[in-house]
Design an enzyme around this catalytic site. Structure first.
Site, PDB file in Angstrom:
ATOM      1  N   ILE A 141      -0.743  -2.073   3.469  1.00 56.09           N
ATOM      2  CA  ILE A 141       0.478  -1.496   2.891  1.00 56.09           C
ATOM      3  C   ILE A 141       1.591  -2.561   2.643  1.00 56.09           C
ATOM      4  O   ILE A 141       1.462  -3.667   3.178  1.00 56.09           O
ATOM      5  CB  ILE A 141       1.009  -0.269   3.775  1.00 56.09           C
ATOM      6  CG1 ILE A 141       1.659  -0.911   5.219  1.00 56.09           C
ATOM      7  CG2 ILE A 141       0.341   0.929   4.142  1.00 56.09           C
ATOM      8  CD1 ILE A 141       2.172   0.180   6.028  1.00 56.09           C
ATOM      9  N   ASP A 142       2.255  -2.400   1.723  1.00 59.28           N
ATOM     10  CA  ASP A 142       3.502  -3.260   1.276  1.00 59.28           C
ATOM     11  C   ASP A 142       4.411  -3.855   2.555  1.00 59.28           C
ATOM     12  O   ASP A 142       4.524  -3.496   3.506  1.00 59.28           O
ATOM     13  CB  ASP A 142       4.426  -2.886   0.393  1.00 59.28           C
ATOM     14  CG  ASP A 142       3.954  -2.189  -0.842  1.00 59.28           C
ATOM     15  OD1 ASP A 142       2.700  -2.858  -1.066  1.00 59.28           O
ATOM     16  OD2 ASP A 142       4.521  -1.574  -1.511  1.00 59.28           O
ATOM     17  N   ARG A 143       4.544  -5.055   2.378  1.00 58.07           N
ATOM     18  CA  ARG A 143       5.449  -5.746   3.454  1.00 58.07           C
ATOM     19  C   ARG A 143       6.692  -4.919   3.673  1.00 58.07           C
ATOM     20  O   ARG A 143       7.051  -4.858   5.191  1.00 58.07           O
ATOM     21  CB  ARG A 143       5.844  -7.135   2.977  1.00 58.07           C
ATOM     22  CG  ARG A 143       6.827  -7.981   3.894  1.00 58.07           C
ATOM     23  CD  ARG A 143       6.942  -9.241   3.243  1.00 58.07           C
ATOM     24  NE  ARG A 143       8.025 -10.258   4.310  1.00 58.07           N
ATOM     25  CZ  ARG A 143       7.919 -11.643   4.097  1.00 58.07           C
ATOM     26  NH1 ARG A 143       7.469 -12.167   2.844  1.00 58.07           N
ATOM     27  NH2 ARG A 143       8.658 -12.268   4.985  1.00 58.07           N
TER      28      ARG A 143
END
Length: 326
Positions: A141-143
């Site tokens: 998942i995105d940062r």
């Protein structure tokens, strides 16, 4: 040195041949492996194979003589700062002999990259138990996105879970706070996307269906609550898995995710609101590798709890992990 025949175990079901060799012969390069496959020196059940072949339990893998330097080596855990061990263990929502589910905080990258000095991948040795293999990332998942991150305890489990993701057997639910209120308040977004550029500056943008580089991207959304049409709480389920898909799809509705640092422009950063991405991987419902299904939910991060409180949204209690059947 002589030819040996290895038997694929139950745990190694579905693993690619190149990853199988990386596990048993970590010093053998990909190029050397491909050459051994091309020349028929590596075979599975007596048949020629390529490096991408997926293995099944009970199959016999013919291994030709391999230089001493490429013999198996013991997987020794890397030393890890005790503070990082405590930190990643504090993220655990659920764990058993097959998998681990984390609640990743916003701002922590899943893997390394330019300018990234701390990430989940570097902390995974902190979740090892004794001589068990190092846990493996199954997805990302995105940062800036918080919430559920799935890990496999063994390569075989990783392969089975990855197959579940590819086959869309896993249900993912995200919560987001967006600026504005979508119209209609529920529906499916069918907007192809294309990735522009590479590295940290790359962007995902909406694409024309005729664009040969466009990738199909579909998401389901529903407004769970709204505050005077200025902000809305959305439940989002991605039906495909494109980079930044939900963030661009929300932008395409004209309701960008609050605090999005890449998409939505000034509209995503209204005055007086917390300037962090308000996107949270809330729930994962998936086939468990040992049978049945597992459902796990993740508590909201502090900045989203504050925004919910300010806007009058009520999330309720976070359900405990549940495994059904199996």
């Amino acid at each position: 040195m002589s030819v040996v025949n290895l038997t694929v175990t139950e745990d190694e079901a579905g693993i690619r041949l190149d990853r199988y060799f990386r596990r048993h012969y970590p010093h053998l390069t990909q190029g050397a492996l491909q050459k051994l496959c091309r020349t028929g020196q590596i075979r599975v059940d007596g048949r020629r194979v390529d490096a991408s072949t997926r293995l099944e339990p009970g199959q016999s893998v013919r291994v030709p003589p391999i230089p001493m330097a490429a013999k198996p080596s013991r997987d020794v855990p890397r030393p890890l700062d005790e503070r990082l061990v405590r930190e990643i263990r504090g993220m655990v929502l659920y764990q058993d002999a097959h998998l681990i589910v984390l609640n990743k905080p916003a701002g922590l990258a899943v893997q390394g990259g330019p300018g990234i000095t701390k990430h989940v991948d570097m902390m995974l040795d902190g979740l090892r138990e004794g001589d068990d293999p190092r846990p493996r990332l199954v997805h990302r998942i995105d940062r800036d996105t918080s919430g559920i991150l799935l890990l496999a305890r063994t390569p075989g489990v990783a392969a089975r879970l990855a197959a579940s993701f590819r086959g869309r057997d896993i249900k993912k639910i995200y919560w987001a706070v967006v600026v504005g209120r979508p119209d209609p308040q529920a529906g499916e977004i069918d907007q192809p996307l294309v990735r522009l550029g590479a590295g940290p500056g790359a962007l995902t943008v909406a694409a024309d269906r005729k664009d040969r580089d466009a990738q199909s991207a579909r998401s389901v959304y529903e407004v769970l609550d709204s505050a005077a049409r200025k902000f809305s709480w959305l439940e989002l389920s991605p039906l495909t898995g494109r980079t930044h898909q939900l963030r661009v799809h929300c932008e395409s509705l004209g309701t960008p995710i609050l605090g999005d640092p890449k998409y939505g422009g000034p509209l995503a950063h209204p005055s007086g609101m917390t300037d962090q991405l308000h996107l949270h991987a809330r729930m994962l419902d998936m086939p468990h590798p040992a049978g049945g299904r597992l459902s796990v939910s993740a508590e909201l991060p502090a900045h989203m709890k504050g925004t919910f409180r300010d806007l009058g949204f009520t999330a309720g209690a976070t359900p405990a992990p549940v495994r059904r059947g199996g």
